[in-house]
Design a protein around this motif. Sequence first.
Motif, PDB file in Angstrom:
ATOM      1  N   VAL A   1      18.056  21.951  51.426  1.00 36.62           N
ATOM      2  CA  VAL A   1      18.249  20.895  50.436  1.00 36.62           C
ATOM      3  C   VAL A   1      19.650  20.311  50.541  1.00 36.62           C
ATOM      4  O   VAL A   1      19.860  19.105  50.469  1.00 36.62           O
ATOM      5  CB  VAL A   1      18.012  21.447  49.016  1.00 36.62           C
ATOM      6  CG1 VAL A   1      18.263  20.377  47.978  1.00 36.62           C
ATOM      7  CG2 VAL A   1      16.597  21.990  48.897  1.00 36.62           C
ATOM      8  N   MET A   2      20.636  21.177  50.743  1.00 35.40           N
ATOM      9  CA  MET A   2      22.011  20.728  50.833  1.00 35.40           C
ATOM     10  C   MET A   2      22.758  21.606  51.834  1.00 35.40           C
ATOM     11  O   MET A   2      22.713  22.827  51.721  1.00 35.40           O
ATOM     12  CB  MET A   2      22.683  20.845  49.460  1.00 35.40           C
ATOM     13  CG  MET A   2      24.111  20.331  49.408  1.00 35.40           C
ATOM     14  SD  MET A   2      25.010  20.934  47.946  1.00 35.40           S
ATOM     15  CE  MET A   2      23.838  20.639  46.630  1.00 35.40           C
ATOM     16  N   PRO A   3      23.405  21.030  52.829  1.00 35.40           N
ATOM     17  CA  PRO A   3      24.199  21.853  53.742  1.00 35.40           C
ATOM     18  C   PRO A   3      25.434  22.392  53.041  1.00 35.40           C
ATOM     19  O   PRO A   3      25.977  21.761  52.138  1.00 35.40           O
ATOM     20  CB  PRO A   3      24.582  20.868  54.850  1.00 35.40           C
ATOM     21  CG  PRO A   3      24.534  19.531  54.198  1.00 35.40           C
ATOM     22  CD  PRO A   3      23.436  19.608  53.183  1.00 35.40           C
ATOM     23  N   ASP A   4      25.850  23.570  53.422  1.00 36.05           N
ATOM     24  CA  ASP A   4      27.084  24.113  52.900  1.00 36.05           C
ATOM     25  C   ASP A   4      28.250  23.386  53.552  1.00 36.05           C
ATOM     26  O   ASP A   4      28.057  22.586  54.459  1.00 36.05           O
ATOM     27  CB  ASP A   4      27.153  25.619  53.209  1.00 36.05           C
ATOM     28  CG  ASP A   4      27.816  26.397  52.086  1.00 36.05           C
ATOM     29  OD1 ASP A   4      28.627  25.792  51.376  1.00 36.05           O
ATOM     30  OD2 ASP A   4      27.527  27.591  51.927  1.00 36.05           O
ATOM     31  N   LYS A   5      29.474  23.672  53.133  1.00 30.35           N
ATOM     32  CA  LYS A   5      30.619  23.004  53.752  1.00 30.35           C
ATOM     33  C   LYS A   5      30.803  23.437  55.198  1.00 30.35           C
ATOM     34  O   LYS A   5      31.286  22.676  56.022  1.00 30.35           O
ATOM     35  CB  LYS A   5      31.892  23.279  52.942  1.00 30.35           C
ATOM     36  CG  LYS A   5      31.886  22.611  51.575  1.00 30.35           C
ATOM     37  CD  LYS A   5      33.188  22.852  50.852  1.00 30.35           C
ATOM     38  CE  LYS A   5      33.181  22.164  49.488  1.00 30.35           C
ATOM     39  NZ  LYS A   5      34.440  22.373  48.756  1.00 30.35           N
ATOM     40  N   ASP A   6      30.475  24.666  55.471  1.00 28.05           N
ATOM     41  CA  ASP A   6      30.488  25.121  56.861  1.00 28.05           C
ATOM     42  C   ASP A   6      29.412  26.179  57.053  1.00 28.05           C
ATOM     43  O   ASP A   6      29.083  26.927  56.143  1.00 28.05           O
ATOM     44  CB  ASP A   6      31.864  25.651  57.274  1.00 28.05           C
ATOM     45  CG  ASP A   6      32.296  26.842  56.446  1.00 28.05           C
ATOM     46  OD1 ASP A   6      31.959  27.972  56.830  1.00 28.05           O
ATOM     47  OD2 ASP A   6      32.963  26.654  55.419  1.00 28.05           O
ATOM     48  N   ILE A   7      28.876  26.204  58.247  1.00 21.48           N
ATOM     49  CA  ILE A   7      27.787  27.108  58.598  1.00 21.48           C
ATOM     50  C   ILE A   7      28.237  27.965  59.774  1.00 21.48           C
ATOM     51  O   ILE A   7      28.754  27.443  60.760  1.00 21.48           O
ATOM     52  CB  ILE A   7      26.525  26.310  58.977  1.00 21.48           C
ATOM     53  CG1 ILE A   7      25.955  25.612  57.732  1.00 21.48           C
ATOM     54  CG2 ILE A   7      25.469  27.205  59.614  1.00 21.48           C
ATOM     55  CD1 ILE A   7      24.839  24.655  58.025  1.00 21.48           C
ATOM     56  N   ASP A   8      28.076  29.263  59.659  1.00 22.20           N
ATOM     57  CA  ASP A   8      28.406  30.183  60.752  1.00 22.20           C
ATOM     58  C   ASP A   8      27.127  30.618  61.430  1.00 22.20           C
ATOM     59  O   ASP A   8      26.205  31.118  60.775  1.00 22.20           O
ATOM     60  CB  ASP A   8      29.157  31.393  60.212  1.00 22.20           C
ATOM     61  CG  ASP A   8      30.537  31.018  59.722  1.00 22.20           C
ATOM     62  OD1 ASP A   8      31.492  31.170  60.484  1.00 22.20           O
ATOM     63  OD2 ASP A   8      30.647  30.566  58.563  1.00 22.20           O
ATOM     64  N   MET A   9      27.100  30.449  62.738  1.00 21.34           N
ATOM     65  CA  MET A   9      25.862  30.666  63.494  1.00 21.34           C
ATOM     66  C   MET A   9      26.140  31.553  64.702  1.00 21.34           C
ATOM     67  O   MET A   9      27.065  31.292  65.479  1.00 21.34           O
ATOM     68  CB  MET A   9      25.314  29.311  63.930  1.00 21.34           C
ATOM     69  CG  MET A   9      24.049  29.345  64.731  1.00 21.34           C
ATOM     70  SD  MET A   9      23.454  27.640  64.995  1.00 21.34           S
ATOM     71  CE  MET A   9      22.156  27.948  66.194  1.00 21.34           C
ATOM     72  N   LEU A  10      25.358  32.603  64.841  1.00 21.56           N
ATOM     73  CA  LEU A  10      25.444  33.478  66.009  1.00 21.56           C
ATOM     74  C   LEU A  10      24.411  33.035  67.024  1.00 21.56           C
ATOM     75  O   LEU A  10      23.217  33.011  66.746  1.00 21.56           O
ATOM     76  CB  LEU A  10      25.179  34.931  65.603  1.00 21.56           C
ATOM     77  CG  LEU A  10      24.993  35.930  66.756  1.00 21.56           C
ATOM     78  CD1 LEU A  10      26.283  36.088  67.549  1.00 21.56           C
ATOM     79  CD2 LEU A  10      24.502  37.277  66.232  1.00 21.56           C
ATOM     80  N   GLY A  11      24.872  32.652  68.213  1.00 26.13           N
ATOM     81  CA  GLY A  11      23.963  32.320  69.295  1.00 26.13           C
ATOM     82  C   GLY A  11      23.811  33.494  70.228  1.00 26.13           C
ATOM     83  O   GLY A  11      24.726  34.311  70.374  1.00 26.13           O
ATOM     84  N   SER A  12      22.663  33.613  70.855  1.00 27.75           N
ATOM     85  CA  SER A  12      22.445  34.689  71.814  1.00 27.75           C
ATOM     86  C   SER A  12      23.584  34.726  72.834  1.00 27.75           C
ATOM     87  O   SER A  12      23.955  33.706  73.407  1.00 27.75           O
ATOM     88  CB  SER A  12      21.112  34.466  72.530  1.00 27.75           C
ATOM     89  OG  SER A  12      21.023  35.258  73.688  1.00 27.75           O
ATOM     90  N   PHE A  13      24.144  35.918  73.049  1.00 25.95           N
ATOM     91  CA  PHE A  13      25.259  36.065  73.988  1.00 25.95           C
ATOM     92  C   PHE A  13      24.865  35.576  75.378  1.00 25.95           C
ATOM     93  O   PHE A  13      25.629  34.869  76.045  1.00 25.95           O
ATOM     94  CB  PHE A  13      25.687  37.536  74.042  1.00 25.95           C
ATOM     95  CG  PHE A  13      26.894  37.791  74.899  1.00 25.95           C
ATOM     96  CD1 PHE A  13      28.164  37.547  74.403  1.00 25.95           C
ATOM     97  CD2 PHE A  13      26.766  38.267  76.190  1.00 25.95           C
ATOM     98  CE1 PHE A  13      29.288  37.774  75.191  1.00 25.95           C
ATOM     99  CE2 PHE A  13      27.871  38.503  76.983  1.00 25.95           C
ATOM    100  CZ  PHE A  13      29.142  38.260  76.480  1.00 25.95           C
ATOM    101  N   GLU A  14      23.667  35.927  75.803  1.00 24.90           N
ATOM    102  CA  GLU A  14      23.210  35.564  77.145  1.00 24.90           C
ATOM    103  C   GLU A  14      22.940  34.062  77.276  1.00 24.90           C
ATOM    104  O   GLU A  14      23.029  33.500  78.379  1.00 24.90           O
ATOM    105  CB  GLU A  14      21.951  36.349  77.503  1.00 24.90           C
ATOM    106  CG  GLU A  14      22.182  37.846  77.743  1.00 24.90           C
ATOM    107  CD  GLU A  14      22.403  38.648  76.461  1.00 24.90           C
ATOM    108  OE1 GLU A  14      22.864  39.807  76.567  1.00 24.90           O
ATOM    109  OE2 GLU A  14      22.131  38.110  75.366  1.00 24.90           O
ATOM    110  N   ASP A  15      22.581  33.407  76.177  1.00 22.83           N
ATOM    111  CA  ASP A  15      22.237  31.984  76.214  1.00 22.83           C
ATOM    112  C   ASP A  15      23.323  31.103  75.613  1.00 22.83           C
ATOM    113  O   ASP A  15      23.095  29.920  75.352  1.00 22.83           O
ATOM    114  CB  ASP A  15      20.934  31.744  75.427  1.00 22.83           C
ATOM    115  CG  ASP A  15      19.756  32.506  76.014  1.00 22.83           C
ATOM    116  OD1 ASP A  15      19.477  32.321  77.197  1.00 22.83           O
ATOM    117  OD2 ASP A  15      19.134  33.296  75.275  1.00 22.83           O
TER     118      ASP A  15
END
Length: 226
Positions: free
Chosen positions: A33-47
């Motif tokens: 509904v509403m994005p936060d001010k910042d988003i922390d995202m873990l991406g696959s290490f291999e990808d």
Amino acid sequence: MNKHSKLFFDFLEEIHSKNIPYVIFRGFAKLPVMPDKDIDMLGSFEDYTQIVEICKKYFVENDKICGPRNYGFAEWGEMLLNPFFTSLKRETWLPDGNRGLGYFRIDLQNSLYFKSPYNNYKTFWTVPKKFNDYVLETRKVREHDGVYYYIPSVECDMVLLTLRNTLDKNRKWKDKHVNRVKELAKSANHDELLKCVEMVLPEATQIANYLLSGELNKINSIIEKL
């Protein structure tokens, strides 16, 4: 859904189409509904390299403000962070300067890491790769009106919050994190929580019990003795 959050979910859709594991581990409370001010995202290490290239198609990098960062080599890999923005135009912000309803930031990381008490918190520790991979393996899907994205399991989320609050420079639990842990504890599985804690911290039985009972300050006492 505004144009900024739509762009974000278009980005996730491409990630989904390529079957690349990821998890949003901070900043997802208000999505979609509403994005936060910042988003922390873990991406696959291999990808990770592939995820960064996809991210560049949808978002803006700004090397002058807070470009890609390398926090050094830890136990099993370099700790990388690539910050992106949905827009760099201030006119997209609300009149009161609140970015949360429009412009927002995505911090894409290749591994989970936290401030180390060594060198006055200027260095970092990664979590063990076993736990890093487990966060991705046990992730849970969150769906809202046909939009979906992945967040940590209840038990992994509780452990991540523990690491953040007990290894943070202030070593003081934030009220919002205390409330979240207590809410998560209502649906947590004891054995699964214990398994997650054992991957990252000693005295796992005590810590798991304190997480479930809400006695979070007692966890700090254990960490301070390490």
